[in-house]
Structures are given as structure tokens and as C-alpha cells.
Scaffold this motif. Structure first.
Motif, PDB file in Angstrom:
ATOM      1  N   THR A 279       1.446   0.188   8.801  1.00 53.48           N
ATOM      2  CA  THR A 279       2.767   0.055   9.421  1.00 53.48           C
ATOM      3  C   THR A 279       3.603   1.318   9.231  1.00 53.48           C
ATOM      4  OG1 THR A 279       2.627  -2.241   8.718  1.00 53.48           O
ATOM      5  CG2 THR A 279       4.738  -1.497   9.579  1.00 53.48           C
TER       6      THR A 279
ATOM      7  N   GLU B 175      -5.029  -2.983  11.468  1.00 52.37           N
ATOM      8  CA  GLU B 175      -6.024  -2.273  10.648  1.00 52.37           C
ATOM      9  C   GLU B 175      -6.683  -1.127  11.411  1.00 52.37           C
ATOM     10  OE1 GLU B 175      -6.661  -2.351   7.422  1.00 52.37           O
ATOM     11  OE2 GLU B 175      -5.039  -3.802   7.192  1.00 52.37           O
TER      12      GLU B 175
ATOM     13  N   LYS C 230       0.822  -1.221   0.000  1.00 57.14           N
ATOM     14  CA  LYS C 230       0.000   0.000   0.000  1.00 57.14           C
ATOM     15  C   LYS C 230       0.855   1.269   0.000  1.00 57.14           C
ATOM     16  CE  LYS C 230      -3.218  -2.179   3.081  1.00 57.14           C
ATOM     17  NZ  LYS C 230      -3.398  -2.058   4.523  1.00 57.14           N
TER      18      LYS C 230
ATOM     19  N   SER D 159       0.074   2.719   4.067  1.00 60.71           N
ATOM     20  CA  SER D 159       0.196   1.531   4.917  1.00 60.71           C
ATOM     21  C   SER D 159      -0.028   1.857   6.387  1.00 60.71           C
ATOM     22  CB  SER D 159       1.610   0.965   4.708  1.00 60.71           C
ATOM     23  OG  SER D 159       2.240   0.603   5.894  1.00 60.71           O
TER      24      SER D 159
END
Ligand code: FMN
Length: 345
Positions: free
Chosen positions: A17, A174, A11, A15
Motif C-alpha cells: 500500500t 500482493e 510491514k 508495504s
């Protein structure tokens, strides 16, 4: 000091992370901004072909791969960096495929000879990497990181050196993209920032480590929210109305400790979409009713758009009430102590 971020999420900057990684970088910067040079590699934007397994980089052109692509830049940056932050989501208990391709293509950095003192075999490095530092930063989708990173730790341990890296692994990843939960996720990001600052000075402290290892939300609450978030009815397998998904996620955040010896019935009347739901706030948890309604303890009569803006922090709930953007009827206790009821802890 040179810092390299390798963001391995497909992504890119969108993202989960990457948010943690950027918080860590903020922490590094807070200690020594002037002397830090930071470079980023977005793996999803690089051309990285799979390793051919030809060993040319060992025997024909020592240290150089036969494939012409962006891996040349990656190898240069890995040698340039004093600190490398490996940032990636957990995919099937390991790193995403493209990041694994990048790792395979690091073969030119190793010498072909066998290292006799490596317990299970190994190859010496072509370069002096002894002063390099590494941090693995990752989120995963299960409620905890514990027990899910065995393959990751083992793999990185073999090529970076066992115990030669720090880790920040966070479950419930998420949730970092859910605006309604940003109080908690921002709090977590502030701990990651502290970790960055401490790491630059020496190492992540035990206190910070403890905060990083605390679940974002208790397992039961997270798993109910996660199940509701897909918007699929568990019984029928069909897509649910977005207002019902919203109510189910809200109900999942109900904190049983706010129960005061008597079941309460919170009714939500969404006037703009003509939908009504009740949430039963019980001793052992919450339940959403879509029919067979009970007598309401409190009714919140509001357009759905207003309520979802309040939940995501775009609108202030108190101010919206004063401006009569929504109405409350019945027992005000729940609205006055909303965070006790739906703070999720
Ligand atoms: C193909 C795929 C495989 C996944 N495998 C796992 C897994 O093994 N364990 C886990 O806890 N989460 C798993 N997840 C969830 C991701 O790790 C999680 O959504 C993460 O927060 C995504 O991070 P990102 O936004 O940085 O890419 C997987 C997700 C995908 C798409």
C-alpha cells in the motif's frame, strides 16, 4: 500546506500500500513541491498502547490522555496536517489492529458531549477540523476492492465525516511486490500519481477514477497466479519446486485471445536444474504438464536463472538470445509475440 502520511501496514515501508501512497505523494509534489511539508508516521515503529477506556481525557485532564507514549506525537501531527493520508492494508475487512488502537486513542480529540444532529449519535470535535482533508489509500488481497471496504468506509465516515474523504482502494495488492508484473503495476502507480496531482488542484477526475477502479488483471488470471504463488500443491498440500511455481505463474498469465485455432505446446527445459515442463496453450486456457509430454511446438532451452532474470526485467530477452544465454527451437511465433501470449490481458 502540511501533508501527513500515516502508514498503518505492519510491514512499514515494505508495504504494498505504501507504494501507492508514495505515488500519490509524488503526484501532490508534482503540482506544488515548494509549499508542501510532508511528514510520515510509520505506525509499526511507534509505541502505541491500547486505550484504557477510562475517559480521563474527557473528565480529568480534558484533551490529554493519561498514557505516556507516542500517541502524543500522533495527535500533534493530526492537528498540524492539512491533508492526512491514511495508508493501510485491509485486514479482516478493516484496518490492522495497531492502526485501530491508534484510532481508539484519538478520543482526546473529541469532546464528551452528545451531538444531537448526528444521525446515529456522535461527539463534537475539540478542535476546528473543518478545513482538513483526508484520503484513505489501501490495498487488499482479493481480486477486487469492491464490496470489501464497507466496514472501513463506515468507520472512517463516523469519525472523519461521511463523504469527507477520498478513497483509493485496490485489489490484488500482493502483485505490487512481483517484479515480473511491474509493467502493469507501474502503470497503475502512474494513475495513482495522477490522482495525487488532481486531488491537490481540486478532486480526482472521473477518468482517473475509472483507471483506478480497473482491475490490475482479470479475475481468472489473478486468481490462478495467486493460487500458484503460495508454492503449495493444491492436491497434496505439499511445497512445490520453485521452478514449477514459476511455470504455473507464467501459465496463469496466458492470454486466451492469442489462440489461433490450434493448440500450441511450449516446452521449457531448465538446463541448470535439469527440469522440463510443457505449457499447453489452448482455446480455453493453459495447462502445465510435468510428465506425459506432447510434441513441442517450441522449445526454450535455458538455465532457470537466465529465464527468471528475463521475466523479472533484470535481463533483456532479445539481448540474452543474441548472446546465446538461451536457445530456441521450433516455431518462433510465441517468442516473437511473447506479450500477446503472456501479457495477462
Ligand atoms: C491478517 C490478514 C488479514 C487480511 N484480511 C484481508 C481481507 O479481509 N480482505 C482482503 O482482500 N485481503 C486481506 N488481507 C490481504 C492484505 O490486505 C494484502 O496482502 C495487502 O496487499 C497487504 O498490504 P501491505 O503490504 O500494505 O501490508 C489480509 C492479510 C492479512 C495478513
Amino acid at each position: 500546506m502540511n501533508v501527513l502520511v500515516i502508514n498503518g501496514s505492519p510491514k512499514g515501508k515494505n508495504s504494498n500500500t505504501y507504494k501507492l501512497t508514495m505515488a500519490f505523494v509524488e503526484g501532490l509534489k508534482s503540482k506544488n513541491e515548494e509549499s508542501l511539508l510532508i511528514e510520515e508516521l510509520q505506525v509499526n515503529q511507534l509505541e502505541i498502547k491500547p486505550c484504557l477506556g477510562c475517559f480521563s481525557c474527557w473528565k480529568n485532564t480534558p484533551g490529554k490522555c493519561v498514557i505516556e507514549d507516542d500517541m502524543k506525537i500522533v495527535l500533534e501531527k493530526l492537528l498540524w496536517a492539512d491533508i492526512t493520508l491514511w495508508s493501510f492494508p485491509l485486514f479482516y475487512f478493516n484496518v490492522p489492529g495497531k492502526l485501530k488502537m491508534l484510532i481508539d486513542r484519538m478520543l482526546p480529540m473529541a469532546l464528551p458531549f452528545m451531538e444531537s444532529d448526528a444521525e446515529s449519535g456522535g461527539h463534537p470535535s475539540r478542535y476546528d477540523m473543518s478545513k482538513k482533508r483526508y484520503v484513505l489509500i489501501s490495498t487488499c488481497g482479493f481480486y477486487t476492492a469492491k464490496g470489501n471496504y464497507d466496514s472501513v468506509i463506515s468507520m472512517f465516515g463516523h469519525f472523519l465525516g461521511k463523504d469527507n474523504f477520498e478513497t483509493i482502494f485496490c485489489g490484488q495488492g500482493e502483485l505490487f511486490r512481483v517484479p515480473e508484473l511491474k509493467d502493469r503495476t507501474n502503470e497503475y502507480l502512474s494513475f495513482v500519481k495522477n490522482a495525487g496531482a488532481e486531488y491537490l488542484e481540486e478532486k480526482i477526475s472521473d477518468d482517473t477514477r475509472k483507471q483506478l477502479e480497473t482491475l490490475l488483471f482479470p479475475r481468472e488470471i489473478f486468481e490462478s497466479m495467486a493460487d500458484a504463488s503460495w508454492g503449495i500443491d493444491e492436491r497434496t498440500g505439499k511445497k512445490m519446486d520453485e521452478t514449477l511455481v514459476f511455470i504455473k505463474q507464467m501459465a496463469a498469465l496466458y492470454n486466451k485471445n492469442s489462440y489461433q485455432g490450434q493448440e500450441k505446446v511450449l516446452e521449457m527445459d531448465f538446463t541448470d536444474v535439469d527440469k522440463k515442463y510443457q505449457v499447453l496453450l489452448k482455446e480455453d486456457g493453459s495447462e502445465v504438464l510435468t510428465e506425459n509430454f506432447k510434441e513441442a511446438t517450441i522449445k526454450i532451452i535455458t538455465p532457470f536463472t537466465v529465464w527468471s532474470d528475463i521475466a523479472s526485467g533484470k535481463l533483456n530477452g532479445g539481448e540474452a538470445l543474441m548472446k546465446q544465454m538461451y536457445r530456441v527451437e521450433g516455431d518462433y511465433d510465441i517468442i516473437m509475440r511473447w506479450n500477446d501470449y503472456f501479457g495477462g490481458n
